[in-house]
Design a protein around this motif. Structure first.
Motif, PDB file in Angstrom:
ATOM      1  N   ALA A   1       5.418   6.455   9.983  1.00  0.00           N
ATOM      2  CA  ALA A   1       5.561   7.648   9.138  1.00  0.00           C
ATOM      3  C   ALA A   1       6.985   8.175   9.196  1.00  0.00           C
ATOM      4  CB  ALA A   1       4.564   8.718   9.585  1.00  0.00           C
ATOM      5  N   LEU A   2       7.548   8.279  10.392  1.00  0.00           N
ATOM      6  CA  LEU A   2       8.926   8.752  10.541  1.00  0.00           C
ATOM      7  C   LEU A   2       9.920   7.767   9.931  1.00  0.00           C
ATOM      8  CD1 LEU A   2       8.842  10.127  14.199  1.00  0.00           C
ATOM      9  CD2 LEU A   2       9.187  11.468  12.117  1.00  0.00           C
ATOM     10  N   GLN A   3       9.734   6.472  10.192  1.00  0.00           N
ATOM     11  CA  GLN A   3      10.674   5.455   9.710  1.00  0.00           C
ATOM     12  C   GLN A   3      10.779   5.481   8.185  1.00  0.00           C
ATOM     13  OE1 GLN A   3      12.515   3.156  11.629  1.00  0.00           O
ATOM     14  NE2 GLN A   3      13.493   2.521   9.723  1.00  0.00           N
ATOM     15  N   PHE A   4       9.648   5.486   7.506  1.00  0.00           N
ATOM     16  CA  PHE A   4       9.673   5.421   6.051  1.00  0.00           C
ATOM     17  C   PHE A   4      10.080   6.745   5.421  1.00  0.00           C
ATOM     18  CE2 PHE A   4       7.646   1.466   6.734  1.00  0.00           C
ATOM     19  CZ  PHE A   4       7.751   0.739   5.560  1.00  0.00           C
ATOM     20  N   ALA A   5       9.593   7.849   5.974  1.00  0.00           N
ATOM     21  CA  ALA A   5       9.941   9.153   5.399  1.00  0.00           C
ATOM     22  C   ALA A   5      11.429   9.455   5.575  1.00  0.00           C
ATOM     23  CB  ALA A   5       9.090  10.253   6.031  1.00  0.00           C
ATOM     24  N   ILE A   6      11.962   9.169   6.766  1.00  0.00           N
ATOM     25  CA  ILE A   6      13.395   9.384   6.999  1.00  0.00           C
ATOM     26  C   ILE A   6      14.219   8.455   6.121  1.00  0.00           C
ATOM     27  CG2 ILE A   6      15.248   9.191   8.704  1.00  0.00           C
ATOM     28  CD1 ILE A   6      13.215  10.047  10.829  1.00  0.00           C
TER      29      ILE A   6
ATOM     30  N   ALA B   1       4.905  14.525   2.154  1.00  0.00           N
ATOM     31  CA  ALA B   1       4.106  13.610   1.337  1.00  0.00           C
ATOM     32  C   ALA B   1       4.378  12.163   1.724  1.00  0.00           C
ATOM     33  CB  ALA B   1       4.409  13.832  -0.144  1.00  0.00           C
ATOM     34  N   ASP B   2       5.650  11.848   1.976  1.00  0.00           N
ATOM     35  CA  ASP B   2       6.008  10.488   2.381  1.00  0.00           C
ATOM     36  C   ASP B   2       5.465  10.164   3.770  1.00  0.00           C
ATOM     37  OD1 ASP B   2       7.299  10.283  -0.011  1.00  0.00           O
ATOM     38  OD2 ASP B   2       9.334  10.449   0.799  1.00  0.00           O
ATOM     39  N   LEU B   3       5.477  11.150   4.669  1.00  0.00           N
ATOM     40  CA  LEU B   3       4.884  10.953   5.995  1.00  0.00           C
ATOM     41  C   LEU B   3       3.407  10.583   5.886  1.00  0.00           C
ATOM     42  CD1 LEU B   3       6.329  13.924   8.121  1.00  0.00           C
ATOM     43  CD2 LEU B   3       6.761  11.500   8.514  1.00  0.00           C
ATOM     44  N   LEU B   4       2.699  11.294   5.049  1.00  0.00           N
ATOM     45  CA  LEU B   4       1.267  11.053   4.871  1.00  0.00           C
ATOM     46  C   LEU B   4       1.018   9.673   4.272  1.00  0.00           C
ATOM     47  CD1 LEU B   4      -1.615  12.155   5.038  1.00  0.00           C
ATOM     48  CD2 LEU B   4      -1.281  13.162   2.764  1.00  0.00           C
TER      49      LEU B   4
ATOM     50  N   ALA C   1       0.669  14.553  -6.152  1.00  0.00           N
ATOM     51  CA  ALA C   1      -0.184  15.645  -5.687  1.00  0.00           C
ATOM     52  C   ALA C   1       0.646  16.863  -5.294  1.00  0.00           C
ATOM     53  CB  ALA C   1      -1.025  15.178  -4.502  1.00  0.00           C
ATOM     54  N   VAL C   2       1.782  16.619  -4.655  1.00  0.00           N
ATOM     55  CA  VAL C   2       2.658  17.728  -4.274  1.00  0.00           C
ATOM     56  C   VAL C   2       3.210  18.421  -5.510  1.00  0.00           C
ATOM     57  CG1 VAL C   2       4.882  18.293  -3.204  1.00  0.00           C
ATOM     58  CG2 VAL C   2       3.268  16.802  -2.025  1.00  0.00           C
ATOM     59  N   HIS C   3       3.676  17.648  -6.475  1.00  0.00           N
ATOM     60  CA  HIS C   3       4.239  18.246  -7.686  1.00  0.00           C
ATOM     61  C   HIS C   3       3.170  18.988  -8.496  1.00  0.00           C
ATOM     62  CE1 HIS C   3       8.294  16.699  -7.353  1.00  0.00           C
ATOM     63  NE2 HIS C   3       7.844  15.479  -7.161  1.00  0.00           N
ATOM     64  N   ALA C   4       1.924  18.492  -8.430  1.00  0.00           N
ATOM     65  CA  ALA C   4       0.854  19.130  -9.199  1.00  0.00           C
ATOM     66  C   ALA C   4       0.518  20.510  -8.670  1.00  0.00           C
ATOM     67  CB  ALA C   4      -0.395  18.249  -9.178  1.00  0.00           C
ATOM     68  N   THR C   5       0.788  20.756  -7.402  1.00  0.00           N
ATOM     69  CA  THR C   5       0.479  22.054  -6.805  1.00  0.00           C
ATOM     70  C   THR C   5       1.632  23.042  -6.933  1.00  0.00           C
ATOM     71  OG1 THR C   5       1.269  21.312  -4.628  1.00  0.00           O
ATOM     72  CG2 THR C   5      -1.066  20.966  -5.141  1.00  0.00           C
ATOM     73  N   ARG C   6       2.736  22.586  -7.506  1.00  0.00           N
ATOM     74  CA  ARG C   6       3.917  23.433  -7.642  1.00  0.00           C
ATOM     75  C   ARG C   6       4.217  23.657  -9.116  1.00  0.00           C
ATOM     76  NH1 ARG C   6       5.734  25.767  -3.072  1.00  0.00           N
ATOM     77  NH2 ARG C   6       7.841  25.726  -3.934  1.00  0.00           N
ATOM     78  N   GLU C   7       4.622  24.874  -9.440  1.00  0.00           N
ATOM     79  CA  GLU C   7       5.028  25.145 -10.819  1.00  0.00           C
ATOM     80  C   GLU C   7       6.415  24.564 -11.096  1.00  0.00           C
ATOM     81  OE1 GLU C   7       4.803  29.278 -11.606  1.00  0.00           O
ATOM     82  OE2 GLU C   7       2.623  29.395 -11.346  1.00  0.00           O
TER      83      GLU C   7
ATOM     84  N   VAL D   1       0.830  -1.211   0.000  1.00  0.00           N
ATOM     85  CA  VAL D   1       0.000   0.000   0.000  1.00  0.00           C
ATOM     86  C   VAL D   1       0.862   1.258   0.000  1.00  0.00           C
ATOM     87  CG1 VAL D   1      -1.685   1.327   1.350  1.00  0.00           C
ATOM     88  CG2 VAL D   1      -1.938  -1.150   1.116  1.00  0.00           C
ATOM     89  N   TYR D   2       1.993   1.216   0.702  1.00  0.00           N
ATOM     90  CA  TYR D   2       2.826   2.412   0.840  1.00  0.00           C
ATOM     91  C   TYR D   2       3.359   2.910  -0.498  1.00  0.00           C
ATOM     92  CZ  TYR D   2       6.853   5.350   1.929  1.00  0.00           C
ATOM     93  OH  TYR D   2       7.763   6.380   1.974  1.00  0.00           O
ATOM     94  N   ARG D   3       3.836   2.004  -1.342  1.00  0.00           N
ATOM     95  CA  ARG D   3       4.457   2.442  -2.597  1.00  0.00           C
ATOM     96  C   ARG D   3       3.492   3.217  -3.496  1.00  0.00           C
ATOM     97  NH1 ARG D   3       9.014  -0.460  -4.580  1.00  0.00           N
ATOM     98  NH2 ARG D   3       7.912  -0.982  -6.483  1.00  0.00           N
ATOM     99  N   PRO D   4       2.290   2.683  -3.806  1.00  0.00           N
ATOM    100  CA  PRO D   4       1.371   3.486  -4.633  1.00  0.00           C
ATOM    101  C   PRO D   4       0.875   4.741  -3.939  1.00  0.00           C
ATOM    102  CG  PRO D   4       0.329   1.441  -3.905  1.00  0.00           C
ATOM    103  CD  PRO D   4       1.768   1.322  -3.571  1.00  0.00           C
ATOM    104  N   LEU D   5       0.696   4.670  -2.595  1.00  0.00           N
ATOM    105  CA  LEU D   5       0.280   5.880  -1.879  1.00  0.00           C
ATOM    106  C   LEU D   5       1.356   6.958  -1.949  1.00  0.00           C
ATOM    107  CD1 LEU D   5      -1.552   4.911   1.454  1.00  0.00           C
ATOM    108  CD2 LEU D   5      -2.465   6.138  -0.526  1.00  0.00           C
ATOM    109  N   LYS D   6       2.601   6.544  -1.820  1.00  0.00           N
ATOM    110  CA  LYS D   6       3.694   7.510  -1.894  1.00  0.00           C
ATOM    111  C   LYS D   6       3.764   8.146  -3.269  1.00  0.00           C
ATOM    112  CE  LYS D   6       7.947   6.100  -2.169  1.00  0.00           C
ATOM    113  NZ  LYS D   6       9.291   5.532  -1.837  1.00  0.00           N
ATOM    114  N   ALA D   7       3.596   7.334  -4.299  1.00  0.00           N
ATOM    115  CA  ALA D   7       3.600   7.882  -5.656  1.00  0.00           C
ATOM    116  C   ALA D   7       2.465   8.887  -5.836  1.00  0.00           C
ATOM    117  CB  ALA D   7       3.483   6.751  -6.671  1.00  0.00           C
ATOM    118  N   ALA D   8       1.292   8.577  -5.264  1.00  0.00           N
ATOM    119  CA  ALA D   8       0.140   9.472  -5.395  1.00  0.00           C
ATOM    120  C   ALA D   8       0.345  10.776  -4.637  1.00  0.00           C
ATOM    121  CB  ALA D   8      -1.118   8.769  -4.896  1.00  0.00           C
ATOM    122  N   THR D   9       0.865  10.691  -3.413  1.00  0.00           N
ATOM    123  CA  THR D   9       1.064  11.916  -2.628  1.00  0.00           C
ATOM    124  C   THR D   9       2.167  12.782  -3.237  1.00  0.00           C
ATOM    125  OG1 THR D   9       2.552  10.678  -1.141  1.00  0.00           O
ATOM    126  CG2 THR D   9       0.249  10.930  -0.461  1.00  0.00           C
ATOM    127  N   ARG D  10       3.180  12.157  -3.784  1.00  0.00           N
ATOM    128  CA  ARG D  10       4.231  12.946  -4.438  1.00  0.00           C
ATOM    129  C   ARG D  10       3.710  13.618  -5.700  1.00  0.00           C
ATOM    130  NH1 ARG D  10      10.195  10.060  -4.051  1.00  0.00           N
ATOM    131  NH2 ARG D  10      10.317  10.004  -1.768  1.00  0.00           N
TER     132      ARG D  10
END
Length: 371
Positions: free
Chosen positions: A258-263, A190-193, A173-179, A162-171
Protein backbone atom coordinates in the motif's frame (compact mmCIF):
# COMPACT_ATOMS: atom_id res chain seq x y z
CA UNK A 1 27.99 -9.53 -29.60
CA UNK A 2 28.51 -6.13 -31.15
CA UNK A 3 31.61 -4.18 -32.17
CA UNK A 4 31.64 -0.60 -33.39
CA UNK A 5 33.19 -0.75 -36.86
CA UNK A 6 32.97 2.88 -37.87
CA UNK A 7 32.27 6.07 -35.94
CA UNK A 8 31.99 9.61 -37.25
CA UNK A 9 29.58 12.52 -37.15
CA UNK A 10 27.19 10.99 -39.67
CA UNK A 11 26.58 7.44 -38.56
CA UNK A 12 27.60 4.42 -36.56
CA UNK A 13 27.96 1.07 -38.24
CA UNK A 14 27.72 -1.99 -36.01
CA UNK A 15 28.08 -5.65 -36.95
CA UNK A 16 27.43 -8.97 -35.31
CA UNK A 17 30.59 -11.04 -34.99
CA UNK A 18 30.64 -14.69 -35.93
CA UNK A 19 31.98 -15.70 -32.52
CA UNK A 20 32.59 -19.43 -32.25
CA UNK A 21 30.54 -19.74 -29.07
CA UNK A 22 27.38 -18.31 -30.64
CA UNK A 23 25.19 -21.29 -31.45
CA UNK A 24 23.76 -21.58 -34.97
CA UNK A 25 20.24 -21.21 -33.58
CA UNK A 26 21.11 -18.02 -31.73
CA UNK A 27 22.97 -16.66 -34.75
CA UNK A 28 19.98 -17.43 -36.99
CA UNK A 29 17.60 -15.79 -34.50
CA UNK A 30 19.70 -12.65 -34.29
CA UNK A 31 19.95 -12.49 -38.06
CA UNK A 32 16.18 -12.78 -38.39
CA UNK A 33 15.56 -10.00 -35.89
CA UNK A 34 18.12 -7.71 -37.53
CA UNK A 35 16.99 -7.99 -41.15
CA UNK A 36 17.58 -4.84 -43.21
CA UNK A 37 17.28 -4.03 -46.91
CA UNK A 38 21.05 -4.25 -47.41
CA UNK A 39 22.39 -6.99 -45.12
CA UNK A 40 21.34 -8.97 -42.06
CA UNK A 41 24.50 -8.03 -40.22
CA UNK A 42 24.88 -4.33 -40.80
CA UNK A 43 22.95 -1.69 -38.89
CA UNK A 44 23.16 1.94 -39.89
CA UNK A 45 21.83 4.37 -37.33
CA UNK A 46 21.07 8.10 -37.44
CA UNK A 47 23.57 10.69 -36.30
CA UNK A 48 24.42 10.47 -32.62
CA UNK A 49 26.40 13.00 -30.66
CA UNK A 50 29.92 11.45 -30.49
CA UNK A 51 30.60 13.20 -27.20
CA UNK A 52 28.27 10.86 -25.33
CA UNK A 53 29.65 7.78 -23.62
CA UNK A 54 29.42 4.34 -25.29
CA UNK A 55 26.55 3.17 -23.11
CA UNK A 56 24.51 6.24 -24.03
CA UNK A 57 25.32 5.62 -27.69
CA UNK A 58 24.06 2.06 -27.50
CA UNK A 59 20.93 3.04 -25.59
CA UNK A 60 20.20 5.77 -28.14
CA UNK A 61 20.42 3.49 -31.19
CA UNK A 62 17.29 3.61 -33.35
CA UNK A 63 17.87 1.16 -36.17
CA UNK A 64 16.06 0.39 -39.37
CA UNK A 65 16.35 -3.25 -38.43
CA UNK A 66 14.63 -2.56 -35.12
CA UNK A 67 11.80 -0.77 -36.87
CA UNK A 68 11.31 -3.63 -39.31
CA UNK A 69 11.48 -6.27 -36.58
CA UNK A 70 8.82 -4.40 -34.61
CA UNK A 71 6.55 -4.64 -37.65
CA UNK A 72 7.19 -8.39 -37.89
CA UNK A 73 7.11 -8.98 -34.12
CA UNK A 74 4.92 -6.32 -32.44
CA UNK A 75 5.21 -5.78 -28.70
CA UNK A 76 2.35 -7.92 -27.33
CA UNK A 77 2.07 -5.79 -24.19
CA UNK A 78 1.45 -2.58 -26.09
CA UNK A 79 -0.57 -4.36 -28.78
CA UNK A 80 -3.01 -5.64 -26.17
CA UNK A 81 -3.08 -2.26 -24.40
CA UNK A 82 -3.94 -0.50 -27.66
CA UNK A 83 -6.99 -2.70 -28.24
CA UNK A 84 -9.07 -0.30 -26.17
CA UNK A 85 -10.91 -3.07 -24.32
CA UNK A 86 -10.89 -4.14 -20.69
CA UNK A 87 -9.69 -7.61 -21.67
CA UNK A 88 -6.84 -6.09 -23.67
CA UNK A 89 -5.81 -3.85 -20.77
CA UNK A 90 -5.89 -6.78 -18.35
CA UNK A 91 -3.84 -8.95 -20.69
CA UNK A 92 -1.31 -6.16 -21.15
CA UNK A 93 -1.03 -5.70 -17.38
CA UNK A 94 -0.54 -9.45 -16.88
CA UNK A 95 2.25 -9.73 -19.45
CA UNK A 96 3.99 -6.57 -18.24
CA UNK A 97 3.67 -7.77 -14.64
CA UNK A 98 5.28 -11.11 -15.53
CA UNK A 99 8.21 -9.40 -17.22
CA UNK A 100 8.64 -6.99 -14.31
CA UNK A 101 8.62 -9.86 -11.81
CA UNK A 102 11.25 -11.91 -13.64
CA UNK A 103 13.63 -8.95 -13.70
CA UNK A 104 12.91 -7.82 -10.14
CA UNK A 105 13.17 -11.22 -8.44
CA UNK A 106 16.31 -12.16 -10.34
CA UNK A 107 17.96 -9.02 -8.98
CA UNK A 108 16.59 -9.48 -5.46
CA UNK A 109 17.17 -13.21 -4.88
CA UNK A 110 20.83 -13.10 -3.72
CA UNK A 111 20.07 -10.22 -1.35
CA UNK A 112 16.96 -12.01 -0.06
CA UNK A 113 19.01 -15.14 0.63
CA UNK A 114 21.57 -13.24 2.70
CA UNK A 115 18.85 -11.34 4.58
CA UNK A 116 17.00 -14.52 5.54
CA UNK A 117 20.16 -16.20 6.88
CA UNK A 118 21.04 -12.99 8.74
CA UNK A 119 17.63 -12.82 10.39
CA UNK A 120 17.87 -16.42 11.55
CA UNK A 121 21.51 -16.56 12.65
CA UNK A 122 22.12 -12.96 13.73
CA UNK A 123 25.52 -11.32 13.48
CA UNK A 124 26.80 -9.19 10.64
CA UNK A 125 25.57 -9.23 7.06
CA UNK A 126 29.07 -10.19 5.95
CA UNK A 127 28.94 -13.28 8.17
CA UNK A 128 25.57 -14.27 6.70
CA UNK A 129 26.96 -13.93 3.18
CA UNK A 130 29.95 -16.09 4.07
CA UNK A 131 27.64 -18.69 5.61
CA UNK A 132 25.65 -18.93 2.37
CA UNK A 133 28.83 -19.24 0.31
CA UNK A 134 30.26 -21.90 2.62
CA UNK A 135 27.18 -24.08 2.36
CA UNK A 136 26.23 -23.66 -1.28
CA UNK A 137 28.98 -21.72 -3.00
CA UNK A 138 28.11 -18.86 -5.32
CA UNK A 139 25.23 -20.87 -6.73
CA UNK A 140 23.73 -20.93 -3.25
CA UNK A 141 22.88 -17.25 -3.63
CA UNK A 142 20.69 -17.97 -6.66
CA UNK A 143 19.45 -21.46 -5.74
CA UNK A 144 16.02 -20.19 -4.56
CA UNK A 145 15.46 -18.25 -7.83
CA UNK A 146 12.98 -20.75 -9.29
CA UNK A 147 11.00 -20.69 -6.07
CA UNK A 148 11.09 -16.88 -6.11
CA UNK A 149 9.79 -16.89 -9.68
CA UNK A 150 7.15 -19.43 -8.71
CA UNK A 151 6.00 -17.00 -6.05
CA UNK A 152 6.73 -13.67 -7.69
CA UNK A 153 5.60 -14.04 -11.30
CA UNK A 154 1.94 -15.00 -10.70
CA UNK A 155 1.86 -12.60 -7.75
CA UNK A 156 3.06 -9.71 -9.88
CA UNK A 157 0.69 -10.59 -12.72
CA UNK A 158 -2.24 -10.48 -10.29
CA UNK A 159 -1.01 -7.44 -8.39
CA UNK A 160 -0.60 -5.12 -11.36
CA UNK A 161 -3.68 -6.31 -13.25
CA UNK A 162 -5.90 -5.90 -10.16
CA UNK A 163 -4.35 -2.70 -8.81
CA UNK A 164 -5.01 -0.52 -11.86
CA UNK A 165 -8.80 -1.06 -12.08
CA UNK A 166 -9.10 -0.96 -8.28
CA UNK A 167 -7.26 2.34 -8.19
CA UNK A 168 -9.51 3.77 -10.87
CA UNK A 169 -12.57 2.63 -8.90
CA UNK A 170 -11.39 4.03 -5.56
CA UNK A 171 -10.45 7.34 -7.14
CA UNK A 172 -13.86 7.57 -8.82
CA UNK A 173 -15.48 6.87 -5.46
CA UNK A 174 -13.48 9.67 -3.86
CA UNK A 175 -14.36 12.14 -6.59
CA UNK A 176 -18.03 11.13 -6.42
CA UNK A 177 -18.21 12.18 -2.78
CA UNK A 178 -16.69 15.58 -3.47
CA UNK A 179 -18.28 18.53 -5.22
CA UNK A 180 -14.88 19.83 -6.29
CA UNK A 181 -11.54 18.16 -6.88
CA UNK A 182 -10.38 15.63 -4.33
CA UNK A 183 -7.39 16.58 -2.21
CA UNK A 184 -4.01 14.91 -2.54
CA UNK A 185 -4.51 13.25 0.84
CA UNK A 186 -7.82 11.73 -0.30
CA UNK A 187 -6.29 10.43 -3.53
CA UNK A 188 -3.37 9.01 -1.54
CA UNK A 189 -5.81 7.21 0.78
CA UNK A 190 -7.71 5.84 -2.24
CA UNK A 191 -4.47 4.49 -3.71
CA UNK A 192 -3.54 2.93 -0.36
CA UNK A 193 -6.85 1.09 -0.28
CA UNK A 194 -6.53 -0.09 -3.90
CA UNK A 195 -2.99 -1.38 -3.41
CA UNK A 196 -3.96 -3.20 -0.21
CA UNK A 197 -6.86 -4.88 -2.02
CA UNK A 198 -4.66 -5.99 -4.90
CA UNK A 199 -2.03 -7.28 -2.47
CA UNK A 200 -4.64 -9.29 -0.57
CA UNK A 201 -5.52 -11.19 -3.75
CA UNK A 202 -1.93 -11.53 -4.95
CA UNK A 203 -0.64 -13.03 -1.70
CA UNK A 204 -2.72 -16.17 -2.20
CA UNK A 205 -0.52 -16.95 -5.21
CA UNK A 206 2.67 -15.64 -3.57
CA UNK A 207 2.79 -17.43 -0.22
CA UNK A 208 3.52 -21.04 -1.31
CA UNK A 209 6.52 -20.01 -3.41
CA UNK A 210 7.75 -17.65 -0.73
CA UNK A 211 7.56 -20.45 1.84
CA UNK A 212 9.70 -22.74 -0.31
CA UNK A 213 12.16 -19.95 -1.11
CA UNK A 214 12.66 -19.10 2.57
CA UNK A 215 13.35 -22.72 3.49
CA UNK A 216 15.77 -23.16 0.61
CA UNK A 217 17.56 -19.97 1.63
CA UNK A 218 17.93 -21.13 5.21
CA UNK A 219 19.10 -24.63 4.16
CA UNK A 220 20.14 -25.00 0.48
CA UNK A 221 20.33 -28.80 0.82
CA UNK A 222 16.88 -29.28 2.33
CA UNK A 223 15.03 -29.80 -0.97
CA UNK A 224 16.29 -30.84 -4.42
CA UNK A 225 13.95 -28.41 -6.15
CA UNK A 226 10.84 -26.23 -5.93
CA UNK A 227 8.28 -28.90 -6.93
CA UNK A 228 9.89 -31.43 -4.63
CA UNK A 229 9.68 -28.92 -1.79
CA UNK A 230 5.98 -28.28 -2.40
CA UNK A 231 5.23 -32.03 -2.50
CA UNK A 232 7.19 -32.55 0.70
CA UNK A 233 5.31 -29.77 2.53
CA UNK A 234 1.91 -31.05 1.34
CA UNK A 235 2.79 -34.61 2.37
CA UNK A 236 3.90 -33.41 5.80
CA UNK A 237 1.24 -30.82 6.67
CA UNK A 238 -1.46 -31.11 4.03
CA UNK A 239 -2.50 -28.54 1.43
CA UNK A 240 -2.89 -25.85 4.07
CA UNK A 241 0.77 -26.32 4.94
CA UNK A 242 1.88 -24.46 1.81
CA UNK A 243 0.15 -21.36 3.20
CA UNK A 244 2.22 -21.35 6.39
CA UNK A 245 3.05 -17.74 7.21
CA UNK A 246 0.15 -16.28 5.23
CA UNK A 247 -0.95 -14.25 8.24
CA UNK A 248 2.53 -12.78 8.68
CA UNK A 249 2.75 -12.11 4.93
CA UNK A 250 -0.54 -10.21 5.13
CA UNK A 251 0.66 -8.26 8.16
CA UNK A 252 3.86 -7.20 6.37
CA UNK A 253 2.88 -6.97 2.71
CA UNK A 254 -0.47 -5.21 2.97
CA UNK A 255 1.06 -2.07 4.53
CA UNK A 256 4.25 -2.38 2.48
CA UNK A 257 2.57 -2.64 -0.91
CA UNK A 258 0.00 0.00 0.00
CA UNK A 259 2.79 2.44 0.90
CA UNK A 260 4.97 1.48 -2.09
CA UNK A 261 2.28 2.03 -4.70
CA UNK A 262 0.60 5.04 -3.11
CA UNK A 263 3.91 6.85 -2.58
CA UNK A 264 5.03 5.94 -6.10
CA UNK A 265 1.87 7.35 -7.68
CA UNK A 266 1.98 10.48 -5.54
CA UNK A 267 5.60 11.20 -6.48
CA UNK A 268 4.98 10.33 -10.13
CA UNK A 269 2.10 12.80 -10.17
CA UNK A 270 4.38 15.49 -8.78
CA UNK A 271 7.02 14.76 -11.43
CA UNK A 272 4.48 14.96 -14.24
CA UNK A 273 3.02 18.16 -12.82
CA UNK A 274 6.48 19.70 -12.89
CA UNK A 275 6.71 18.91 -16.61
CA UNK A 276 3.70 21.06 -17.31
CA UNK A 277 2.52 21.24 -20.89
CA UNK A 278 6.02 20.38 -22.14
CA UNK A 279 5.91 16.82 -20.83
CA UNK A 280 4.70 13.81 -22.81
CA UNK A 281 2.45 12.55 -20.01
CA UNK A 282 4.67 9.62 -19.06
CA UNK A 283 7.25 8.90 -16.39
CA UNK A 284 10.59 7.86 -17.87
CA UNK A 285 12.39 4.64 -17.00
CA UNK A 286 15.01 6.50 -14.97
CA UNK A 287 12.35 8.52 -13.13
CA UNK A 288 10.47 5.32 -12.31
CA UNK A 289 13.64 3.80 -10.86
CA UNK A 290 14.29 6.85 -8.69
CA UNK A 291 10.69 7.20 -7.51
CA UNK A 292 10.40 3.47 -6.79
CA UNK A 293 13.62 3.56 -4.76
CA UNK A 294 12.39 6.47 -2.65
CA UNK A 295 9.09 4.76 -1.95
CA UNK A 296 10.93 1.54 -1.04
CA UNK A 297 13.04 3.30 1.60
CA UNK A 298 9.97 4.58 3.45
CA UNK A 299 8.04 1.31 3.18
CA UNK A 300 11.06 -0.78 4.24
CA UNK A 301 11.67 1.08 7.50
CA UNK A 302 7.98 0.84 8.35
CA UNK A 303 7.65 -2.90 7.76
CA UNK A 304 10.99 -4.53 8.64
CA UNK A 305 9.87 -5.75 12.12
CA UNK A 306 6.94 -7.55 10.53
CA UNK A 307 9.24 -9.08 7.90
CA UNK A 308 11.48 -10.46 10.65
CA UNK A 309 8.48 -12.09 12.32
CA UNK A 310 7.31 -13.53 8.99
CA UNK A 311 10.69 -15.15 8.31
CA UNK A 312 10.71 -16.70 11.81
CA UNK A 313 7.18 -18.10 11.31
CA UNK A 314 7.97 -19.68 7.93
CA UNK A 315 11.08 -21.39 9.30
CA UNK A 316 9.49 -22.58 12.55
CA UNK A 317 9.01 -26.35 12.87
CA UNK A 318 5.66 -25.89 14.60
CA UNK A 319 2.78 -23.50 14.15
CA UNK A 320 3.13 -20.38 16.31
CA UNK A 321 1.04 -17.23 16.66
CA UNK A 322 2.41 -13.81 15.74
CA UNK A 323 2.06 -12.29 19.28
CA UNK A 324 3.78 -15.30 20.86
CA UNK A 325 6.63 -15.16 18.36
CA UNK A 326 7.15 -11.41 18.82
CA UNK A 327 7.20 -11.84 22.58
CA UNK A 328 9.74 -14.66 22.31
CA UNK A 329 12.08 -12.73 19.99
CA UNK A 330 11.96 -9.54 22.06
CA UNK A 331 12.45 -11.36 25.39
CA UNK A 332 15.36 -13.50 24.20
CA UNK A 333 17.16 -11.19 21.75
CA UNK A 334 15.86 -7.71 22.51
CA UNK A 335 13.81 -5.27 20.38
CA UNK A 336 16.80 -4.69 18.09
CA UNK A 337 16.34 -8.19 16.69
CA UNK A 338 13.21 -6.98 14.90
CA UNK A 339 15.33 -4.52 12.91
CA UNK A 340 18.13 -6.96 12.15
CA UNK A 341 19.14 -6.87 8.50
CA UNK A 342 17.72 -3.40 7.74
CA UNK A 343 20.43 -2.47 5.19
CA UNK A 344 19.93 -5.73 3.30
CA UNK A 345 16.14 -5.54 3.53
CA UNK A 346 16.16 -1.98 2.24
CA UNK A 347 18.55 -2.90 -0.56
CA UNK A 348 16.30 -5.79 -1.57
CA UNK A 349 13.21 -3.61 -1.75
CA UNK A 350 14.97 -0.77 -3.54
CA UNK A 351 16.29 -3.17 -6.18
CA UNK A 352 13.11 -5.23 -6.43
CA UNK A 353 10.45 -2.56 -6.44
CA UNK A 354 12.25 0.17 -8.36
CA UNK A 355 13.11 -2.31 -11.13
CA UNK A 356 9.66 -3.90 -11.05
CA UNK A 357 7.77 -0.63 -11.38
CA UNK A 358 10.21 0.80 -13.92
CA UNK A 359 10.07 -2.31 -16.12
CA UNK A 360 6.28 -2.52 -15.82
CA UNK A 361 5.80 1.12 -16.79
CA UNK A 362 8.31 0.77 -19.64
CA UNK A 363 6.60 -2.32 -21.04
CA UNK A 364 3.12 -1.00 -20.45
CA UNK A 365 3.80 2.53 -21.68
CA UNK A 366 1.94 3.80 -18.63
CA UNK A 367 0.94 7.38 -18.06
CA UNK A 368 0.29 8.96 -14.69
CA UNK A 369 -2.74 7.42 -13.14
CA UNK A 370 -1.93 4.06 -14.73
CA UNK A 371 1.15 3.04 -12.73
Amino acid sequence: IYFIKNCNENYYTMTITRASFITPLLRATLSLLLITKTTAREIVTPKINPSTNPISRLLALKTRAGAESRLLFPNPVKWLGNMGTRAGDTGSDILAGAGAAMVAYTIATPFETVKTVNQMAGGRTRDALQSVLDRGGKRGLMRPLKAMWTAGVPYSMILYSVYRPLKAATRRAVHATREGDASEAEIFAADLLAAAGAELIGLVAYTPGELVAKRMMADPTRYPGTLAALRSIVAEKGVTGIFTGLGACLARDLPYTALQFAIFDALASRVLSSHGSDGDGTVSFGQSLAIGAGAAVVASVATLPIDAVKSQMMLASEKVSIPALVSKVVSTEGPGALFRGLPTYMTINICKWSSSQAVFNHLRGSTEGDH
